[in-house]
Design a protein around this motif. Structure first.
Motif, PDB file in Angstrom:
ATOM      1  N   GLN A   1      47.300  45.038  39.810  1.00 17.46           N
ATOM      2  CA  GLN A   1      46.402  44.354  40.758  1.00 17.46           C
ATOM      3  C   GLN A   1      46.654  42.855  40.800  1.00 17.46           C
ATOM      4  O   GLN A   1      46.064  42.164  41.629  1.00 17.46           O
ATOM      5  CB  GLN A   1      44.942  44.612  40.364  1.00 17.46           C
TER       6      GLN A   1
ATOM      7  N   PRO B   1      37.261  42.521  39.990  1.00 11.19           N
ATOM      8  CA  PRO B   1      37.544  43.731  40.769  1.00 11.19           C
ATOM      9  C   PRO B   1      36.310  44.580  41.055  1.00 11.19           C
ATOM     10  O   PRO B   1      36.308  45.357  42.007  1.00 11.19           O
ATOM     11  CB  PRO B   1      38.548  44.487  39.891  1.00 11.19           C
ATOM     12  N   ASP B   2      35.260  44.435  40.238  1.00 16.17           N
ATOM     13  CA  ASP B   2      34.047  45.227  40.469  1.00 16.17           C
ATOM     14  C   ASP B   2      33.102  44.569  41.461  1.00 16.17           C
ATOM     15  O   ASP B   2      31.988  45.044  41.677  1.00 16.17           O
ATOM     16  CB  ASP B   2      33.324  45.487  39.155  1.00 16.17           C
TER      17      ASP B   2
ATOM     18  N   ARG C   1      36.672  35.865  41.360  1.00 14.06           N
ATOM     19  CA  ARG C   1      36.179  37.153  41.840  1.00 14.06           C
ATOM     20  C   ARG C   1      36.726  38.256  40.939  1.00 14.06           C
ATOM     21  O   ARG C   1      37.898  38.254  40.576  1.00 14.06           O
ATOM     22  CB  ARG C   1      36.623  37.401  43.276  1.00 14.06           C
TER      23      ARG C   1
ATOM     24  N   TYR D   1      40.973  43.133  35.687  1.00 13.74           N
ATOM     25  CA  TYR D   1      42.054  43.550  36.587  1.00 13.74           C
ATOM     26  C   TYR D   1      43.110  44.324  35.806  1.00 13.74           C
ATOM     27  O   TYR D   1      43.288  44.126  34.595  1.00 13.74           O
ATOM     28  CB  TYR D   1      42.730  42.329  37.226  1.00 13.74           C
TER      29      TYR D   1
ATOM     30  N   THR E   1      39.056  39.482  33.042  1.00 14.07           N
ATOM     31  CA  THR E   1      38.646  39.781  34.415  1.00 14.07           C
ATOM     32  C   THR E   1      38.441  41.258  34.688  1.00 14.07           C
ATOM     33  O   THR E   1      37.698  41.619  35.597  1.00 14.07           O
ATOM     34  CB  THR E   1      39.701  39.247  35.390  1.00 14.07           C
TER      35      THR E   1
ATOM     36  N   LEU F   1      44.050  36.829  45.678  1.00 16.15           N
ATOM     37  CA  LEU F   1      43.354  36.600  44.411  1.00 16.15           C
ATOM     38  C   LEU F   1      43.364  35.094  44.168  1.00 16.15           C
ATOM     39  O   LEU F   1      44.288  34.549  43.572  1.00 16.15           O
ATOM     40  CB  LEU F   1      44.042  37.350  43.274  1.00 16.15           C
TER      41      LEU F   1
END
Length: 498
Positions: A182, A223-224, A221, A178, A176, A191
């Protein structure tokens, strides 16, 4: 002795009698930090046999035993449970790893509580350490931690009481992008690993109930701001006596890329197949049923697609020679591919055409198939036949030609007419190979007989057998046959150069 002292001593003896046989370890300290007493369980948890082995007081205890937290950080001496309770502090469930200074190979994991027993006036009367040996549990937890961290499959663990993530493995972070911070402590509402999941409401209901969540597609989803397609599943488990949910994931991105690449490859193949000006046919390898043909095949042979698709090649019968068809597919089954084999074909209107057939084995939907490319060489063949006829006419009286020229003429006659695989060099006997090699050196029968110490009649018989096996009719054709296969390369030079 005063009444208060007698009462205190009596209370301590009664307390000792009560706790002597408890499975929990118990250590009693005097308010001056002197170790007064410990039960057998406490002694066993420290690997000692006598109370004096624990040390006379809290300070001596700290010298004999080193303590670490579960994160492997050393416990400061002032924070040792025995020193905390000696200061009159009550606490619960401190988890420490205890190692003997005398033998650092021996270690235990204790869950420790501290109690301060006060008298009627509120003064500390006895200090008590109560400990539970959780070494086996900690060892199992450590194995789980190592397994969880080493598992390449992305995974996170969510605590069901507050729906917050308490563990994450490197696989999830790598998939991911992350960071650990996070994820750990973050709520599933922030999240949401079940976001855009199939039957999302049912999956979240199962999460709240703490029951298994079966595999389903979902969208994570990132992080970017992007997202990733995954397969997610949830499995309930107990961790540190708390109900949790283990989420595991399968990254669909590599599979998606492979599917896209395969689809693009299939599209390129389909375009090349359809637009090729050369007739192409695809049939199943097991029963030679036609699976597809291109437009060039239909126009060249005069069939409609309905007349050939799904039919057996033998039923269509566009091979002029049934045995040639059988030999071609037998060779294809044996070798897997063929290159430019001359085969005579028959159009629907019975017109004969000559084709150079190249074939290969391909897998279509995991089924082996044959792809046949049928190049029409009728005009070229006619030209070659005319050339061969002219050569044969010239060679009827070749007495004035050199041996080299005869070989070149024979080579021109045969090199443009590939045949189905027939005899190979290994089909000849050892003696027949010797004879063929000497023929390629230019030796006559008598010279061969002298070289091999055989009777001339025997040599003539060997030569006849070689001609028969190679399907040739002269020495020059035998030489050409050997040269086409790269045999006896050193024999091609003139004798003067040897």
């Amino acid at each position: 002795m005063s009444q208060d002292v007698l009462t205190t001593e009596t209370n301590r003896r009664q307390l000792q009698q009560i706790i002597t046989d408890l499975s929990d370890g118990v250590i009693l300290l005097d308010p001056d930090q002197t170790i007064l007493w410990a039960n057998d369980a406490a002694l066993a948890m420290h690997g000692v046999a006598r109370i004096s082995d624990l040390g006379a007081d809290a300070k001596a205890y700290a010298k004999r035993f080193s303590l670490r937290y579960r994160n492997n950080h050393a416990v400061p001496t002032g924070s040792y449970p025995i020193n905390r309770v000696a200061r009159g502090e009550s606490f619960s469930d401190v988890l420490v790893e205890v190692t003997s200074a005398a033998d650092d190979e021996r270690a235990w994991v204790h869950r420790v509580r501290g109690l301060v027993l006060a008298d009627n006036a509120g003064e500390a009367q006895s200090l008590v350490l109560i400990m539970d040996d959780v070494t086996d549990w900690a060892s199992a937890e450590q194995r789980f931690e190592k397994t969880f961290a080493a598992n390449p499959a992305p995974a996170v663990i969510c605590r069901l009481s507050d729906l917050r993530y308490i563990k994450v493995n490197p696989g999830f972070l790598e998939m991911t992008g992350y960071s650990r911070d996070q994820v750990i402590g973050v709520s599933t509402y922030e999240l949401d690993v079940l976001e855009q999941a199939e039957n999302k409401d049912l999956a979240k209901q199962r999460l709240r109930e703490g029951v298994t969540i079966t595999q389903r597609q979902a969208e994570l989803r990132l992080p970017d701001g992007g997202s990733k397609q995954v397969i997610v599943a949830g499995q309930p488990l107990e961790l540190n006596d708390e109900a949790c949910m283990l989420f595991s994931f399968v990254d669909m991105e590599p599979r998606h890329k492979a599917e896209v690449a395969l689809r693009q490859s299939e599209e390129r193949f389909a375009k090349a197949f359809r637009l090729s000006p050369v007739p192409i046919l695809v049939c199943s390898a097991d029963d030679q049923r036609v699976l597809d043909v291109n437009e060039a095949f239909l126009s060249t042979f005069g069939y409609s697609s309905e007349e050939v698709l799904g039919e057996h090649i033998a039923h269509i019968d566009f091979f002029d020679d049934k045995q040639a068809r059988q030999r071609l597919f037998a060779a294809l089954e044996k070798t897997g591919s063929l290159d430019r084999i001359d085969v005579r074909m028959r159009r629907k209107d019975a017109m004969l055409i000559d084709c150079a057939v190249s074939a290969d084995t391909v897998n279509i939907q995991d089924n082996p198939c044959y792809l046949l490319v049928l190049m029409d060489i009728t005009e070229r063949k006619r030209t070659e036949l005319e050339l061969v006829a002219a050569i044969e006419e010239v060679m009827k009286d070749a007495s004035w030609f050199s041996r080299t020229l005869i070989e070149k003429l024979a080579n021109v006659k045969n090199v443009n007419s590939p045949k189905l695989p027939s005899v190979s060099y290994t089909d000849l006997t050892a003696r027949e190979r010797d004879v063929l090699g000497l023929i390629c050196e230019g030796l006559a029968d008598k010279e061969i007989a002298a070289r091999l110490k055989l009777a001339p009649n025997t040599v003539r018989n060997h030569v006849a057998t070689v001609y028969s096996k190679l399907d040739v009719h002269s020495r020059s054709e035998a030489i050409v046959w050997a040269r086409e296969r790269g045999l006896f390369a050193s024999e091609w030079r003139p004798k003067a150069q040897r």
